[in-house]
Write a protein that holds these residues in place. Structure first.
Motif, PDB file in Angstrom:
ATOM      1  N   GLY A  33      13.532  66.342   5.005  1.00 15.05           N
ATOM      2  CA  GLY A  33      12.488  67.292   4.605  1.00 15.05           C
ATOM      3  C   GLY A  33      12.971  68.722   4.498  1.00 15.05           C
ATOM      4  N   SER A  34      12.221  69.615   5.117  1.00 15.11           N
ATOM      5  CA  SER A  34      12.555  71.045   5.040  1.00 15.11           C
ATOM      6  C   SER A  34      13.326  71.528   6.268  1.00 15.11           C
ATOM      7  N   HIS A  35      13.808  70.614   7.090  1.00 17.42           N
ATOM      8  CA  HIS A  35      14.578  71.004   8.269  1.00 17.42           C
ATOM      9  C   HIS A  35      15.841  71.749   7.849  1.00 17.42           C
ATOM     10  N   HIS A  36      16.162  72.780   8.593  1.00 19.02           N
ATOM     11  CA  HIS A  36      17.412  73.519   8.431  1.00 19.02           C
ATOM     12  C   HIS A  36      17.669  74.279   9.722  1.00 19.02           C
ATOM     13  N   PHE A  37      18.918  74.693   9.911  1.00 20.26           N
ATOM     14  CA  PHE A  37      19.297  75.276  11.189  1.00 20.26           C
ATOM     15  C   PHE A  37      19.938  76.639  11.020  1.00 20.26           C
ATOM     16  N   SER A  60      32.523  89.097  17.346  1.00 20.68           N
ATOM     17  CA  SER A  60      31.904  88.617  18.582  1.00 20.68           C
ATOM     18  C   SER A  60      30.960  87.440  18.362  1.00 20.68           C
ATOM     19  N   GLU A  61      30.113  87.512  17.357  1.00 18.65           N
ATOM     20  CA  GLU A  61      29.221  86.391  17.089  1.00 18.65           C
ATOM     21  C   GLU A  61      28.849  86.352  15.622  1.00 18.65           C
ATOM     22  N   MET A  62      28.388  85.193  15.201  1.00 20.07           N
ATOM     23  CA  MET A  62      28.040  84.987  13.804  1.00 20.07           C
ATOM     24  C   MET A  62      26.931  83.951  13.745  1.00 20.07           C
ATOM     25  N   THR A  63      26.038  84.092  12.773  1.00 18.44           N
ATOM     26  CA  THR A  63      24.987  83.109  12.557  1.00 18.44           C
ATOM     27  C   THR A  63      25.255  82.399  11.239  1.00 18.44           C
ATOM     28  N   VAL A  64      25.297  81.077  11.286  1.00 16.22           N
ATOM     29  CA  VAL A  64      25.482  80.287  10.077  1.00 16.22           C
ATOM     30  C   VAL A  64      24.198  79.529   9.803  1.00 16.22           C
ATOM     31  N   VAL A  65      23.990  79.201   8.539  1.00 11.63           N
ATOM     32  CA  VAL A  65      22.800  78.465   8.123  1.00 11.63           C
ATOM     33  C   VAL A  65      23.251  77.115   7.578  1.00 11.63           C
ATOM     34  N   MET A  66      22.663  76.089   8.112  1.00 11.53           N
ATOM     35  CA  MET A  66      22.939  74.733   7.648  1.00 11.53           C
ATOM     36  C   MET A  66      21.678  74.251   6.943  1.00 11.53           C
ATOM     37  N   GLN A  67      21.738  74.275   5.593  1.00  8.02           N
ATOM     38  CA  GLN A  67      20.524  73.942   4.863  1.00  8.02           C
ATOM     39  C   GLN A  67      20.837  73.154   3.589  1.00  8.02           C
ATOM     40  N   HIS A  68      20.978  73.839   2.461  1.00  8.12           N
ATOM     41  CA  HIS A  68      21.107  73.149   1.176  1.00  8.12           C
ATOM     42  C   HIS A  68      22.498  72.574   0.938  1.00  8.12           C
ATOM     43  N   ASP A 105      15.559  75.743  14.447  1.00 10.66           N
ATOM     44  CA  ASP A 105      15.080  75.036  13.257  1.00 10.66           C
ATOM     45  C   ASP A 105      13.729  75.664  12.914  1.00 10.66           C
ATOM     46  N   PRO A 106      13.729  76.675  12.020  1.00  6.20           N
ATOM     47  CA  PRO A 106      12.479  77.389  11.733  1.00  6.20           C
ATOM     48  C   PRO A 106      11.431  76.540  11.018  1.00  6.20           C
ATOM     49  N   SER A 107      11.830  75.413  10.433  1.00  6.06           N
ATOM     50  CA  SER A 107      10.854  74.589   9.717  1.00  6.06           C
ATOM     51  C   SER A 107       9.824  73.977  10.660  1.00  6.06           C
ATOM     52  N   ILE A 134      14.697  79.467  27.430  1.00 14.94           N
ATOM     53  CA  ILE A 134      14.158  78.878  26.216  1.00 14.94           C
ATOM     54  C   ILE A 134      13.054  79.810  25.764  1.00 14.94           C
ATOM     55  N   ASP A 135      13.190  80.325  24.546  1.00 10.78           N
ATOM     56  CA  ASP A 135      12.200  81.257  24.020  1.00 10.78           C
ATOM     57  C   ASP A 135      10.958  80.459  23.660  1.00 10.78           C
ATOM     58  N   GLU A 136       9.945  80.538  24.507  1.00  7.65           N
ATOM     59  CA  GLU A 136       8.756  79.720  24.330  1.00  7.65           C
ATOM     60  C   GLU A 136       7.978  80.086  23.074  1.00  7.65           C
ATOM     61  N   SER A 137       8.169  81.280  22.523  1.00 12.54           N
ATOM     62  CA  SER A 137       7.471  81.644  21.290  1.00 12.54           C
ATOM     63  C   SER A 137       8.009  80.846  20.113  1.00 12.54           C
ATOM     64  N   GLU A 138       9.227  80.275  20.266  1.00 13.86           N
ATOM     65  CA  GLU A 138       9.809  79.492  19.188  1.00 13.86           C
ATOM     66  C   GLU A 138       9.592  77.995  19.380  1.00 13.86           C
ATOM     67  N   LEU A 139       8.983  77.607  20.466  1.00 16.64           N
ATOM     68  CA  LEU A 139       8.765  76.200  20.745  1.00 16.64           C
ATOM     69  C   LEU A 139       7.295  75.853  20.620  1.00 16.64           C
ATOM     70  N   GLU A 140       7.047  74.666  20.158  1.00 12.60           N
ATOM     71  CA  GLU A 140       5.678  74.182  20.108  1.00 12.60           C
ATOM     72  C   GLU A 140       5.642  72.868  20.864  1.00 12.60           C
ATOM     73  N   VAL A 141       4.878  72.818  21.915  1.00 12.51           N
ATOM     74  CA  VAL A 141       4.815  71.628  22.744  1.00 12.51           C
ATOM     75  C   VAL A 141       3.415  71.060  22.646  1.00 12.51           C
ATOM     76  N   ALA A 142       3.340  69.791  22.288  1.00 10.32           N
ATOM     77  CA  ALA A 142       2.035  69.135  22.209  1.00 10.32           C
ATOM     78  C   ALA A 142       1.681  68.618  23.591  1.00 10.32           C
ATOM     79  N   GLU A 143       0.486  68.940  24.035  1.00 11.26           N
ATOM     80  CA  GLU A 143       0.025  68.469  25.335  1.00 11.26           C
ATOM     81  C   GLU A 143      -1.089  67.455  25.121  1.00 11.26           C
ATOM     82  N   ALA A 144      -1.060  66.410  25.908  1.00 12.58           N
ATOM     83  CA  ALA A 144      -2.108  65.397  25.827  1.00 12.58           C
ATOM     84  C   ALA A 144      -3.398  65.978  26.389  1.00 12.58           C
ATOM     85  N   PRO A 145      -4.521  65.716  25.728  1.00 15.63           N
ATOM     86  CA  PRO A 145      -5.781  66.233  26.254  1.00 15.63           C
ATOM     87  C   PRO A 145      -6.126  65.555  27.575  1.00 15.63           C
ATOM     88  N   ALA A 146      -6.724  66.314  28.460  1.00 13.86           N
ATOM     89  CA  ALA A 146      -7.136  65.771  29.752  1.00 13.86           C
ATOM     90  C   ALA A 146      -8.296  64.809  29.534  1.00 13.86           C
TER      91      ALA A 146
END
Length: 159
Positions: A33-37, A60-68, A105-107, A134-146
């Motif tokens: 799909g639209s996954h990329h890193f 010192s550091e570099m960001t690479v994109v793994m996509q198309h 993975d921003p997708s 772990i930057d929680e703003s970048e994570l989405e965790v599904a929680e089971a409803p009580a």
């Protein structure tokens, strides 16, 4: 001498294992799909391999994109090899998992950040008080409803 559980390093190892499993799947079946890193790594890591002109440009550091476009993805226990395109110039890279600082993975709004652990030169070891973040703003965790407990009669299943 008392010993303690090194949760920081255990978390780093688990998160790097997750990256390895994802890359193994991509090597076998390609990016779905639209996954990329976006992968940021330490270019000065002793085991990182990149062209001299890239390490000069990103000391010192570099960001690479793994996509198309990517080629020759080989995943090992310690890191991965990949050929990426830099301004129409394909360049092979070797990125050790220990050199990775962020994996995003921003997708799907997923991201891991490895906090840098300072070495204590007097003791010659890692500072085990530094925990991975772990930057929680970048994570989405599904929680089971009580739910309230349900009582189910087994009479209908009896013969």
């Amino acid at each position: 001498m008392s010993r303690s559980i090194d949760y920081g390093n255990l978390m780093h190892e688990a998160m790097r294992g997750l990256i390895r499993k994802v890359l193994l799947d991509i090597a076998d079946r390609g990016l779905p799909g639209s996954h990329h890193f976006f992968i940021t790594f330490d270019t000065s890591h002793p085991d990182a391999e990149l062209a001299d002109w890239l390490s000069d440009r990103y000391p010192s550091e570099m960001t690479v994109v793994m996509q198309h476009w990517y080629d020759n993805l080989e995943v090992t226990d310690d890191g991965f090899k990949i050929t990426l395109n830099f301004g129409d110039a394909p360049e092979p890279l070797y990125i050790p998992y220990d050199a990775i600082r962020t994996f995003v993975d921003p997708s799907v709004e997923f991201g891991l950040r490895f906090e840098q652990q300072e070495t204590d030169e007097a003791e010659g070891g890692k500072d085990s008080d530094t925990l991975p973040q772990i930057d929680e703003s970048e994570l989405e965790v599904a929680e089971a409803p009580a739910r309230d407990a349900e009582i189910v009669s087994l009479d209908s299943f009896r013969k």
